[in-house]
Enzyme design. Structure first.
Site, PDB file in Angstrom:
ATOM      1  N   TYR A 138       0.917  -1.207  -0.003  1.00 40.82           N
ATOM      2  CA  TYR A 138       0.019  -0.050   0.074  1.00 40.82           C
ATOM      3  C   TYR A 138       0.753   1.135  -0.025  1.00 40.82           C
ATOM      4  O   TYR A 138       1.712   1.555   0.753  1.00 40.82           O
ATOM      5  CB  TYR A 138      -0.961  -0.166   1.267  1.00 40.82           C
ATOM      6  CG  TYR A 138      -2.052   1.047   1.323  1.00 40.82           C
ATOM      7  CD1 TYR A 138      -2.220   1.828   0.293  1.00 40.82           C
ATOM      8  CD2 TYR A 138      -2.434   1.465   2.608  1.00 40.82           C
ATOM      9  CE1 TYR A 138      -3.261   2.961   0.382  1.00 40.82           C
ATOM     10  CE2 TYR A 138      -3.288   2.530   2.761  1.00 40.82           C
ATOM     11  CZ  TYR A 138      -3.781   3.180   1.770  1.00 40.82           C
ATOM     12  OH  TYR A 138      -4.654   4.240   1.660  1.00 40.82           O
ATOM     13  N   LYS A 166      -1.293  -0.967  -4.066  1.00 42.21           N
ATOM     14  CA  LYS A 166      -2.649  -0.082  -3.626  1.00 42.21           C
ATOM     15  C   LYS A 166      -1.988   1.310  -3.839  1.00 42.21           C
ATOM     16  O   LYS A 166      -1.066   1.464  -3.094  1.00 42.21           O
ATOM     17  CB  LYS A 166      -3.188  -0.558  -2.313  1.00 42.21           C
ATOM     18  CG  LYS A 166      -4.118   0.165  -1.994  1.00 42.21           C
ATOM     19  CD  LYS A 166      -4.957  -0.007  -0.697  1.00 42.21           C
ATOM     20  CE  LYS A 166      -6.166   0.613  -0.298  1.00 42.21           C
ATOM     21  NZ  LYS A 166      -6.522   0.328   1.202  1.00 42.21           N
TER      22      LYS A 166
END
EC number: 4.1.3.3
Length: 297
Positions: A138, A166
């Site tokens: 992420y 992400k």
């Protein structure tokens, strides 16, 4: 569940949001009800402990209990093991791996930026702790350590269990380079339709906070994306400019969508959206985006 791969990690995934009592404790009955509702939707999978899940506020006991609720839904699931501390995050990865999720989401430790060697050392260590469970990195815009598309390619080669990213995404040049990594690229839900044509593979979706089934049904619809942007400009961006956090905004969207009793309260010291803001936005959302709110869902 069976470990995901860079090729099988696809689609619209929805997050568990924390329903909170007045004292900031988690309302476990409401969390279970929310999980039950999401398990019956058409989203491709569920995850917990992203930014919207207020992961940085959780005790370790709370983290483990949320994971038990998530793993019992029967849906494909991913566990976010993120934490600003590398040491706490490593422990979360080890415990999350015991539940055999499809993937574990991690962030670069977030008090100081990491140099490339440090980031590689971090990912290799958490990959070892995760065992057969793959990793998704992420890397949001506010991350202290920014991972460029070129660096992403190098990380993917050095850490074979890294399968996805992400991210906020970018333009065509960004995607042309990022997709060279071979990773599954996941972007925000309100950009998924337009960014899919550039190379995005799915979304950990804020639109699913508004309407889980609608986020799936209209994931590729550019006209719906345009009208979502119109709704966001009128009702989300002003709150964002006023300083409300992403968790507060996602809970606001869930309250507007009214598909589960999540509530708008976020944990101290973050500010929450108000009931008046929700009431003003509900008719606007249904007027602009009737497709997302049919009576049959």
């Amino acid at each position: 569940m069976r470990p995901l791969t860079a090729d099988s990690l696809r689609g619209v995934w929805a997050t568990l949001l924390l329903p909170l009592n007045a004292d900031d404790s988690i309302d476990w009955a409401r969390l279970q009800a929310q999980a039950d509702t999401l398990s019956a939707t058409s989203v491709h999978g569920l995850y917990a402990h992203g930014t919207a899940g207020e992961f940085q506020t959780l005790t370790e006991d709370e983290f483990d209990r949320v994971n038990e609720v998530l793993a019992a839904t029967g849906k494909p699931f991913q566990i976010g093991a993120s934490h600003p501390s590398a040491q706490v995050q490593l422990s979360r990865v080890e415990r999350a791996a015991n539940l055999a999720p499809g993937a574990i989401q991690v962030i670069a430790p977030d008090w100081l930026p990491l140099n490339p060697s440090e980031l590689l050392a971090f990912l290799r260590r958490v990959a070892e702790a995760a065992g057969e469970v793959p990793l998704v990195l992420y890397n949001p815009p506010h991350a202290k350590t920014a991972v460029t598309p070129r660096h992403l390619y190098e990380l993917a080669r050095a850490v074979p269990s890294l399968i996805g990213l992400k991210t906020a995404g970018g333009d065509k040049a960004w995607f042309d380079e990022a997709t060279r990594s071979g990773l599954a690229i996941f972007v925000p839900g309100h950009f998924l339709a337009s960014m899919s044509s550039l190379g995005a593979h799915g979304s950990y979706s804020n639109v699913a906070a508004l309407s889980p089934n609608g986020a799936v049904a209209y994931a590729a619809d550019l006209d719906v994306e345009r009208r979502i942007a119109e709704f966001f400009a009128a009702h989300v961006v002003p709150m964002q400019k006023a300083g409300l956090s992403n968790p507060a905004l996602d809970k606001f969207l869930a309250a507007v969508g009214d598909w589960a009793d999540v509530g708008t309260r976020v944990r101290w010291p973050m500010q929450s959206a108000t009931a008046e803001q929700v009431a003003a936005a509900r008719p606007a959302a249904r007027g602009l985006l009737p497709e997302l709110f049919p009576d049959s869902w």
